[in-house]
Design a protein around this motif. Structure first.
Motif, PDB file in Angstrom:
ATOM      1  N   SER A 228      46.823-153.832 -10.117  1.00 55.66           N
ATOM      2  CA  SER A 228      47.279-153.175 -11.351  1.00 55.66           C
ATOM      3  C   SER A 228      46.674-151.780 -11.491  1.00 55.66           C
ATOM      4  CB  SER A 228      46.914-154.030 -12.569  1.00 55.66           C
ATOM      5  OG  SER A 228      45.515-154.208 -12.666  1.00 55.66           O
ATOM      6  N   GLU A 229      45.411-151.623 -11.105  1.00 54.85           N
ATOM      7  CA  GLU A 229      44.781-150.303 -11.166  1.00 54.85           C
ATOM      8  C   GLU A 229      45.456-149.339 -10.195  1.00 54.85           C
ATOM      9  OE1 GLU A 229      40.685-151.009 -10.359  1.00 54.85           O
ATOM     10  OE2 GLU A 229      40.227-151.716 -12.386  1.00 54.85           O
ATOM     11  N   ARG A 230      45.789-149.831  -9.007  1.00 51.19           N
ATOM     12  CA  ARG A 230      46.489-148.982  -8.032  1.00 51.19           C
ATOM     13  C   ARG A 230      47.867-148.580  -8.549  1.00 51.19           C
ATOM     14  NH1 ARG A 230      44.547-153.078  -4.375  1.00 51.19           N
ATOM     15  NH2 ARG A 230      42.721-152.353  -3.208  1.00 51.19           N
ATOM     16  N   GLU A 231      48.569-149.514  -9.169  1.00 49.52           N
ATOM     17  CA  GLU A 231      49.901-149.210  -9.698  1.00 49.52           C
ATOM     18  C   GLU A 231      49.823-148.133 -10.776  1.00 49.52           C
ATOM     19  OE1 GLU A 231      52.121-152.581 -10.956  1.00 49.52           O
ATOM     20  OE2 GLU A 231      51.693-153.738  -9.147  1.00 49.52           O
ATOM     21  N   GLU A 232      48.825-148.217 -11.641  1.00 55.02           N
ATOM     22  CA  GLU A 232      48.684-147.207 -12.680  1.00 55.02           C
ATOM     23  C   GLU A 232      48.408-145.838 -12.075  1.00 55.02           C
ATOM     24  OE1 GLU A 232      45.788-148.378 -15.539  1.00 55.02           O
ATOM     25  OE2 GLU A 232      47.024-149.983 -16.401  1.00 55.02           O
ATOM     26  N   CYS A 233      47.538-145.775 -11.073  1.00 55.89           N
ATOM     27  CA  CYS A 233      47.246-144.501 -10.420  1.00 55.89           C
ATOM     28  C   CYS A 233      48.495-143.916  -9.768  1.00 55.89           C
ATOM     29  CB  CYS A 233      46.147-144.685  -9.378  1.00 55.89           C
ATOM     30  SG  CYS A 233      44.505-145.026 -10.053  1.00 55.89           S
ATOM     31  N   ILE A 234      49.274-144.781  -9.111  1.00 55.86           N
ATOM     32  CA  ILE A 234      50.489-144.319  -8.443  1.00 55.86           C
ATOM     33  C   ILE A 234      51.502-143.797  -9.463  1.00 55.86           C
ATOM     34  CG2 ILE A 234      52.520-145.138  -7.207  1.00 55.86           C
ATOM     35  CD1 ILE A 234      50.167-144.507  -5.444  1.00 55.86           C
ATOM     36  N   GLN A 235      51.674-144.499 -10.570  1.00 56.02           N
ATOM     37  CA  GLN A 235      52.621-144.043 -11.588  1.00 56.02           C
ATOM     38  C   GLN A 235      52.207-142.703 -12.166  1.00 56.02           C
ATOM     39  OE1 GLN A 235      54.336-147.018 -14.422  1.00 56.02           O
ATOM     40  NE2 GLN A 235      52.990-148.458 -13.389  1.00 56.02           N
ATOM     41  N   LEU A 236      50.910-142.516 -12.397  1.00 54.27           N
ATOM     42  CA  LEU A 236      50.426-141.237 -12.920  1.00 54.27           C
ATOM     43  C   LEU A 236      50.657-140.122 -11.904  1.00 54.27           C
ATOM     44  CD1 LEU A 236      47.092-142.429 -14.590  1.00 54.27           C
ATOM     45  CD2 LEU A 236      49.120-141.589 -15.770  1.00 54.27           C
ATOM     46  N   LEU A 237      50.388-140.385 -10.637  1.00 49.10           N
ATOM     47  CA  LEU A 237      50.617-139.378  -9.606  1.00 49.10           C
ATOM     48  C   LEU A 237      52.101-139.025  -9.502  1.00 49.10           C
ATOM     49  CD1 LEU A 237      48.236-140.595  -6.755  1.00 49.10           C
ATOM     50  CD2 LEU A 237      48.095-138.414  -7.966  1.00 49.10           C
ATOM     51  N   MET A 238      52.959-140.024  -9.613  1.00 50.45           N
ATOM     52  CA  MET A 238      54.398-139.774  -9.494  1.00 50.45           C
ATOM     53  C   MET A 238      54.899-138.923 -10.666  1.00 50.45           C
ATOM     54  SD  MET A 238      57.360-142.461  -8.458  1.00 50.45           S
ATOM     55  CE  MET A 238      56.912-143.614  -9.744  1.00 50.45           C
ATOM     56  N   VAL A 239      54.433-139.225 -11.866  1.00 55.37           N
ATOM     57  CA  VAL A 239      54.814-138.407 -13.022  1.00 55.37           C
ATOM     58  C   VAL A 239      54.338-136.974 -12.843  1.00 55.37           C
ATOM     59  CG1 VAL A 239      54.349-138.044 -15.477  1.00 55.37           C
ATOM     60  CG2 VAL A 239      54.969-140.305 -14.670  1.00 55.37           C
ATOM     61  N   LEU A 240      53.126-136.827 -12.341  1.00 54.38           N
ATOM     62  CA  LEU A 240      52.569-135.488 -12.134  1.00 54.38           C
ATOM     63  C   LEU A 240      53.367-134.709 -11.098  1.00 54.38           C
ATOM     64  CD1 LEU A 240      50.279-133.615 -12.952  1.00 54.38           C
ATOM     65  CD2 LEU A 240      48.863-134.642 -11.169  1.00 54.38           C
ATOM     66  N   VAL A 241      53.747-135.361 -10.018  1.00 51.90           N
ATOM     67  CA  VAL A 241      54.524-134.695  -8.972  1.00 51.90           C
ATOM     68  C   VAL A 241      55.888-134.257  -9.509  1.00 51.90           C
ATOM     69  CG1 VAL A 241      55.701-135.060  -6.768  1.00 51.90           C
ATOM     70  CG2 VAL A 241      53.353-135.854  -7.070  1.00 51.90           C
ATOM     71  N   ARG A 242      56.513-135.103 -10.318  1.00 52.65           N
ATOM     72  CA  ARG A 242      57.847-134.788 -10.833  1.00 52.65           C
ATOM     73  C   ARG A 242      57.828-133.712 -11.908  1.00 52.65           C
ATOM     74  NH1 ARG A 242      60.265-140.984 -11.340  1.00 52.65           N
ATOM     75  NH2 ARG A 242      60.748-141.256  -9.127  1.00 52.65           N
ATOM     76  N   SER A 243      56.771-133.667 -12.722  1.00 48.20           N
ATOM     77  CA  SER A 243      56.743-132.739 -13.849  1.00 48.20           C
ATOM     78  C   SER A 243      56.152-131.383 -13.490  1.00 48.20           C
ATOM     79  CB  SER A 243      55.949-133.349 -15.016  1.00 48.20           C
ATOM     80  OG  SER A 243      54.608-133.612 -14.634  1.00 48.20           O
ATOM     81  N   ALA A 244      55.366-131.318 -12.411  1.00 47.61           N
ATOM     82  CA  ALA A 244      54.737-130.042 -12.023  1.00 47.61           C
ATOM     83  C   ALA A 244      54.892-129.839 -10.523  1.00 47.61           C
ATOM     84  CB  ALA A 244      53.267-130.032 -12.433  1.00 47.61           C
ATOM     85  N   GLU A 245      56.129-129.833 -10.050  1.00 46.32           N
ATOM     86  CA  GLU A 245      56.395-129.823  -8.621  1.00 46.32           C
ATOM     87  C   GLU A 245      55.746-128.636  -7.914  1.00 46.32           C
ATOM     88  OE1 GLU A 245      60.540-130.035  -7.901  1.00 46.32           O
ATOM     89  OE2 GLU A 245      60.736-132.132  -8.535  1.00 46.32           O
ATOM     90  N   SER A 246      56.008-127.427  -8.405  1.00 43.32           N
ATOM     91  CA  SER A 246      55.514-126.248  -7.696  1.00 43.32           C
ATOM     92  C   SER A 246      53.996-126.156  -7.722  1.00 43.32           C
ATOM     93  CB  SER A 246      56.115-124.976  -8.311  1.00 43.32           C
ATOM     94  OG  SER A 246      55.783-124.891  -9.693  1.00 43.32           O
ATOM     95  N   TRP A 247      53.371-126.686  -8.761  1.00 43.60           N
ATOM     96  CA  TRP A 247      51.917-126.578  -8.885  1.00 43.60           C
ATOM     97  C   TRP A 247      51.193-127.682  -8.127  1.00 43.60           C
ATOM     98  CZ3 TRP A 247      50.536-122.082 -10.892  1.00 43.60           C
ATOM     99  CH2 TRP A 247      51.444-121.432 -11.724  1.00 43.60           C
ATOM    100  N   VAL A 248      51.893-128.764  -7.829  1.00 43.21           N
ATOM    101  CA  VAL A 248      51.275-129.877  -7.104  1.00 43.21           C
ATOM    102  C   VAL A 248      51.472-129.732  -5.598  1.00 43.21           C
ATOM    103  CG1 VAL A 248      51.346-132.402  -6.806  1.00 43.21           C
ATOM    104  CG2 VAL A 248      51.529-131.417  -9.074  1.00 43.21           C
ATOM    105  N   ARG A 249      52.339-128.830  -5.175  1.00 42.34           N
ATOM    106  CA  ARG A 249      52.665-128.705  -3.755  1.00 42.34           C
ATOM    107  C   ARG A 249      51.435-128.563  -2.852  1.00 42.34           C
ATOM    108  NH1 ARG A 249      56.405-125.086  -4.248  1.00 42.34           N
ATOM    109  NH2 ARG A 249      58.096-126.594  -4.315  1.00 42.34           N
ATOM    110  N   PRO A 250      50.406-127.801  -3.212  1.00 43.42           N
ATOM    111  CA  PRO A 250      49.231-127.703  -2.327  1.00 43.42           C
ATOM    112  C   PRO A 250      48.503-129.030  -2.105  1.00 43.42           C
ATOM    113  CG  PRO A 250      49.230-125.907  -3.933  1.00 43.42           C
ATOM    114  CD  PRO A 250      50.287-126.874  -4.361  1.00 43.42           C
TER     115      PRO A 250
END
Length: 372
Positions: A228-250
């Protein structure tokens, strides 16, 4: 504190039809309702001698939040009469008040043109929403506040968020980052989408904290003990990648290298979320994934063969499609895994319409091998 609204429109015969909404037990002036218009007037909790309960207040605010005020300038009405209810003792009232003020301000024609008192009222509303999101003791109220900050991006026909102009201030950004420590996961998930979007509005104040957050999430993902902890981390990372694509690219390479070894080791539900993240990463920074495509393709093939989880197979198809489209993964998968086309063709024939469509997209993206 009173809360009432009266609007007037002329009929074809020149007589006035009025609509009145009140929650203080004292209706609008009876003279405001024209002769003979009682049958067409809407009056909520405005009758004489009615004790206004919490339920009536909630109903009135709910009506305000769902009524179409797109042609009305109600800035002063919001400031003088509705903002008061954001400090009400009832959590239900506070929740409906947050919804009402957000909807009314975002539909204000003056605010949409960034002119007049609507801009000042919107700034005050944003300050109150951020304060409620951070300090309210009720989780549902905090969630409603951050949802209105996030969902308001859909209110503008241009696709930009009408509240971003105010939320981009340094003090608001700092307050939003505090919400990443909220006890409710959905609050953290929603506010991260807001923060990611604000990276382009005020990168100087967003990016330093965002970099630390990426490192923290990757560390938590690597050392998390439970699924469950891994799933939460993955969901947060996915939201971050989708909402700030150009800034997360590095950071695409670091994120991918952290999640790749865990695709085959976790539960089907976790593997599905990991593959969804791979699909998002491929779209944002496909070149960073190229050195790892062989190992990734093996994990995708393993997921496609897993008959126990349809969501996992769907996520594998999306990852395969994005890798083919954005990473140059074409033709070679057929050469390395000759059974791949047979698997995809079987998915087209036997699976649900959505999965069949995704399988056909994958076939198209992977290309065709010359039989000669």
């Amino acid at each position: 504190m009173s809360l009432h609204y009266v609007s007037q429109s002329s009929s074809s015969h020149g007589s006035g039809d009025r609509a009145s909404i009140g929650v203080n037990g004292v209706g609008s002036n009876s003279s405001a309702i024209g002769d003979g218009s009682e049958s067409t007037s809407l009056v909520v909790a405005a009758a004489r001698n009615i004790v206004v309960t919490t339920d009536i207040t909630v109903l009135a605010l709910h009506t305000l939040g769902n009524f179409d005020f797109s042609e009305e300038n109600l800035s002063e009405f919001v400031r003088n009469d509705i903002l008061y209810y954001l400090s009400h003792h009832s959590a239900a009232v506070r929740k409906e008040a947050i919804h009402a003020v957000s909807r009314i301000v975002l539909s204000d024609p003056l605010y949409q043109t960034m002119a007049g008192a609507g801009v000042e009222v919107a700034s005050e509303v944003v300050q109150r929403l951020v304060a409620a999101a951070v300090t309210d003791i009720d989780a549902d109220v905090r969630l409603m506040a951050v949802k209105m900050l996030e969902l308001s991006s859909r209110s503008s026909s241009s696709g930009t968020n009408n509240f971003d102009f105010h939320m981009g201030k340094a003090q608001n950004i700092q307050a939003l980052f505090l919400l990443m420590n909220d006890e409710v996961f959905e609050v953290r998930l929603t506010v991260l989408a807001v923060i990611g979007r604000l990276a382009s509005m005020n990168p100087a104040h967003v990016m330093p904290s965002l970099r630390r957050m990426v490192v923290q999430l990757l560390t938590e993902l690597e050392f998390a003990r439970s699924s469950s902890e891994r799933e939460e981390c993955i969901q947060l990372l996915m939201v971050l990648v989708r909402s700030a694509e150009s800034w997360v690219r590095p950071y695409v390479g670091d994120i991918f290298r952290t999640i790749l070894p865990r695709i085959d080791d976790g539960s089907p539900q976790l593997a599905s979320k990991l593959l969804d993240t791979v699909a998002a990463l491929a779209r944002v920074g496909g070149s960073e994934l190229v050195p790892h495509l062989d190992k990734l393709l093996a994990s995708i093939m393993h997921a496609l063969r897993d008959q126990s989880s349809a969501p996992k197979r769907m996520s594998a198809l999306k990852a395969l499609n994005n890798c083919a489209s954005h990473c140059g993964l074409v033709i070679s998968p057929y050469l390395k895994y000759p059974q791949l086309f047979t698997i995809l063709a079987e998915l087209v024939k036997t699976e649900s319409p959505d999965m069949s469509l995704e399988a056909m997209r994958a076939i198209g993206a992977l290309g065709a091998i010359d039989p000669h």
